[in-house]
Scaffold this motif. Structure first.
Motif, PDB file in Angstrom:
ATOM      1  N   VAL A   1     -55.985 -26.394  33.162  1.00  0.00           N
ATOM      2  CA  VAL A   1     -56.730 -25.186  33.514  1.00  0.00           C
ATOM      3  C   VAL A   1     -55.804 -24.225  34.252  1.00  0.00           C
ATOM      4  O   VAL A   1     -55.144 -24.607  35.229  1.00  0.00           O
ATOM      5  CB  VAL A   1     -57.955 -25.526  34.386  1.00  0.00           C
ATOM      6  CG1 VAL A   1     -58.681 -24.250  34.802  1.00  0.00           C
ATOM      7  CG2 VAL A   1     -58.897 -26.468  33.630  1.00  0.00           C
TER       8      VAL A   1
ATOM      9  N   HIS B   1     -62.878 -23.034  28.787  1.00  0.00           N
ATOM     10  CA  HIS B   1     -62.689 -23.297  30.214  1.00  0.00           C
ATOM     11  C   HIS B   1     -61.305 -22.882  30.718  1.00  0.00           C
ATOM     12  O   HIS B   1     -60.868 -23.328  31.784  1.00  0.00           O
ATOM     13  CB  HIS B   1     -62.927 -24.784  30.506  1.00  0.00           C
ATOM     14  CG  HIS B   1     -64.368 -25.184  30.355  1.00  0.00           C
ATOM     15  ND1 HIS B   1     -64.936 -25.436  29.132  1.00  0.00           N
ATOM     16  CD2 HIS B   1     -65.362 -25.365  31.279  1.00  0.00           C
ATOM     17  CE1 HIS B   1     -66.214 -25.769  29.287  1.00  0.00           C
ATOM     18  NE2 HIS B   1     -66.495 -25.724  30.580  1.00  0.00           N
ATOM     19  N   GLY B   2     -60.634 -22.021  29.965  1.00  0.00           N
ATOM     20  CA  GLY B   2     -59.343 -21.496  30.408  1.00  0.00           C
ATOM     21  C   GLY B   2     -58.252 -22.533  30.518  1.00  0.00           C
ATOM     22  O   GLY B   2     -57.388 -22.445  31.401  1.00  0.00           O
TER      23      GLY B   2
ATOM     24  N   GLU C   1     -55.315 -20.267  36.007  1.00  0.00           N
ATOM     25  CA  GLU C   1     -55.869 -19.015  36.513  1.00  0.00           C
ATOM     26  C   GLU C   1     -54.708 -18.133  36.934  1.00  0.00           C
ATOM     27  O   GLU C   1     -53.873 -18.551  37.746  1.00  0.00           O
ATOM     28  CB  GLU C   1     -56.798 -19.269  37.707  1.00  0.00           C
ATOM     29  CG  GLU C   1     -58.114 -19.951  37.346  1.00  0.00           C
ATOM     30  CD  GLU C   1     -59.019 -20.110  38.549  1.00  0.00           C
ATOM     31  OE1 GLU C   1     -58.702 -19.521  39.607  1.00  0.00           O
ATOM     32  OE2 GLU C   1     -60.026 -20.838  38.432  1.00  0.00           O
ATOM     33  N   SER C   2     -54.637 -16.949  36.372  1.00  0.00           N
ATOM     34  CA  SER C   2     -53.513 -16.041  36.636  1.00  0.00           C
ATOM     35  C   SER C   2     -52.187 -16.751  36.386  1.00  0.00           C
ATOM     36  O   SER C   2     -51.242 -16.632  37.166  1.00  0.00           O
ATOM     37  CB  SER C   2     -53.573 -15.513  38.071  1.00  0.00           C
ATOM     38  OG  SER C   2     -54.791 -14.832  38.306  1.00  0.00           O
ATOM     39  N   GLN C   3     -52.146 -17.535  35.309  1.00  0.00           N
ATOM     40  CA  GLN C   3     -50.958 -18.258  34.854  1.00  0.00           C
ATOM     41  C   GLN C   3     -50.503 -19.358  35.824  1.00  0.00           C
ATOM     42  O   GLN C   3     -49.386 -19.855  35.728  1.00  0.00           O
ATOM     43  CB  GLN C   3     -49.794 -17.284  34.598  1.00  0.00           C
ATOM     44  CG  GLN C   3     -50.109 -16.277  33.509  1.00  0.00           C
ATOM     45  CD  GLN C   3     -48.924 -15.377  33.184  1.00  0.00           C
ATOM     46  OE1 GLN C   3     -48.165 -14.973  34.066  1.00  0.00           O
ATOM     47  NE2 GLN C   3     -48.760 -15.067  31.911  1.00  0.00           N
TER      48      GLN C   3
ATOM     49  N   GLN D   1     -54.416 -25.039  37.815  1.00  0.00           N
ATOM     50  CA  GLN D   1     -55.433 -25.387  38.810  1.00  0.00           C
ATOM     51  C   GLN D   1     -55.822 -26.858  38.748  1.00  0.00           C
ATOM     52  O   GLN D   1     -56.089 -27.474  39.775  1.00  0.00           O
ATOM     53  CB  GLN D   1     -56.687 -24.529  38.590  1.00  0.00           C
ATOM     54  CG  GLN D   1     -56.427 -23.039  38.610  1.00  0.00           C
ATOM     55  CD  GLN D   1     -55.906 -22.559  39.948  1.00  0.00           C
ATOM     56  OE1 GLN D   1     -56.438 -22.931  41.002  1.00  0.00           O
ATOM     57  NE2 GLN D   1     -54.865 -21.727  39.932  1.00  0.00           N
TER      58      GLN D   1
END
Length: 450
Positions: free
Chosen positions: A363, A390-391, A365-367, A370
């Motif tokens: 996962v 789910h990214g 977020e902003s590369q 997470q």
């Protein structure tokens, strides 16, 4: 070339623990060997000094899998020593893994419980691979992980493998390749150079200087043979005298000295003094490389010193305190008597497992990574859809399909891709993952059962 030729034809089938064969023997005897199964390779926990680990060894596994066949001599040994019975000998005579193998590509970072390799096939076929797969992955992943920490500590300065004399002669070749995946850019081991296309490096040791009646004669001989761009070892006697002699010798040959090497003493103070001397002599382009039992902590301590490259030996090829990735190979699903696949798991204290084939994604977020997201109960296609929703970036690739080995994962080009993949995946990790101090795993692993 003779050694390489012989190894290409050397069977890997008995690079295994005996109980793999005895399990298969009993399973075949009781008509259970053909049951379809899923095995996964993962680690339950990291040592405190590892916040992430690095996948390495896939190419070696695929190369070895093509030689995982039983010779007449091997089968005779198994029969004569009553390791297996006649039925199993007949099965092994024509053994060829016909299932699927998929997992994390080389260079990808992985976390606790990440299913870095999945083997799908009959119990008899897949069980036989356990020890071979683990022996390759446990070593290569440990070395690549140590190399990654060292290249982090080096802050962009080149790291070179010089550990061949500090480990088993064949392990040194494998270590050189794994180190490349972790970011190293060369090796002293010529077998690794010819086998894997790794850049070979090296000039001379103290013995060469001691061979001559004077240090100057030794330097002149080396420069005459290798050119003024060579690297001269300057700490056999007096460092300052050697640096001056080295620069003068290179200039007398018509060029500027390529580099000097320091192999003893206080490397930080020594590097500053040598840099000062070189600059005073006008040898501003001459570089400094240091060796002498370096690890990631020593490299970090040298960060402020005017050093241009590092030669790393013992600590690299022994995993810098973590000589194994502690990977295990566990059955997570098997066919029942009705032909339906069922998840299975251990419930042992401190050694429990999670049942079911798992698909892995990371996962972002902003590369920035997470979490490691594992999903069970879905097909590969549906799992990829789930990750997209789910990214998460899907992590697993196919290496063997119905017994056919994808050789695009082997060779020099694959090794270059693995090194780039490692750089990219490491760059996705949050900042704390790069710290050399003991701490938590870089990102948590989350399991979703669907």
């Amino acid at each position: 070339m003779v050694a390489m030729h012989q190894e290409k034809h050397l069977s890997t089938a008995l690079l295994t623990d005996m109980y793999e064969l005895t399990m298969v023997d009993s399973a075949l005897e009781h008509a259970m060997g053909s049951r379809q199964c899923v095995f996964e390779v993962f680690t339950r926990r990291f040592p405190p000094s590892r916040r992430f680990m690095v996948m390495a060894g896939v190419a070696r596994i695929l190369e070895g899998l093509q030689r995982f066949h039983f010779s007449e001599d091997q089968l005779r040994y198994l029969a004569d020593n009553r390791v297996v019975g006649a039925k199993t000998v007949r099965f092994l005579e024509n053994y060829h893994f016909s299932g699927d193998i998929f997992g994390y590509p080389e260079g990808e970072v992985f976390m606790v419980n990440s299913p870095i390799l999945t083997v799908r096939g009959s119990f008899a076929e897949a069980c036989l691979l356990e020890t071979y797969l683990l022996s390759v992955l446990n070593f290569d992943c440990a070395i690549a992980s140590a190399a990654s920490r060292m290249t982090i500590a080096a802050h962009g300065r080149p790291c070179l493998d010089m550990g061949a004399r500090r480990t088993h002669e064949r392990a040194a070749v494998s270590a050189a390749r794994a180190a490349q995946i972790g970011g190293f850019v060369g090796t002293s081991d010529l077998e690794a150079g010819i086998r894997y296309g790794v850049r070979a490096i090296g000039t001379a040791a103290h013995a060469f200087t001691l061979l001559f009646d004077s240090e100057q004669e030794a330097f002149e001989a080396q420069v005459n043979s290798m050119g003024p761009g060579t690297t001269l070892l300057v700490d056999t006697y007096d460092v300052e005298t050697a640096v001056k002699t080295a620069v003068e010798t290179a200039r007398a040959a018509g060029g500027e000295l390529g580099a000097v090497r320091l192999d003893s003493g206080d490397l930080v103070a020594g590097a500053f003094r040598v840099r000062q001397l070189l600059d005073e002599l006008g040898a501003t382009t001459t570089k400094i490389t240091v060796t002498n039992d370096l690890d990631e902590y020593a490299l970090a301590a040298l960060g402020a010193a005017p050093v241009d490259s590092y030669g790393v030996g013992t600590k690299l090829v022994t995993g810098s305190g973590v000589p194994t990735a502690a990977l295990v190979y566990k059955l997570v699903a098997r066919e029942d008597s009705s032909g339906v696949m069922q998840p299975v798991a251990k419930h042992s204290k401190d050694k429990s497992t999670h049942g079911g084939l798992k698909w892995a994604g990371r996962v972002l977020e902003s590369q920035t990574a997470q979490s490691e997201l594992l999903v069970t109960g879905l097909s590969r296609e549906k799992a990829r859809d789930y990750f997209a929703e789910h990214g998460a970036r899907a992590l697993q690739e196919s290496f063997v399909s119905c017994g056919d080995v994808d050789l695009s994962w082997t060779g020099a080009a694959a090794l270059e891709r693995a090194q780039q993949r490692h750089e990219d995946s490491r760059n996705e990790l949050p900042y704390q993952a790069w710290r050399l101090s003991e701490g938590e795993v870089a990102i948590p692993t989350k399991l979703v059962q669907l």
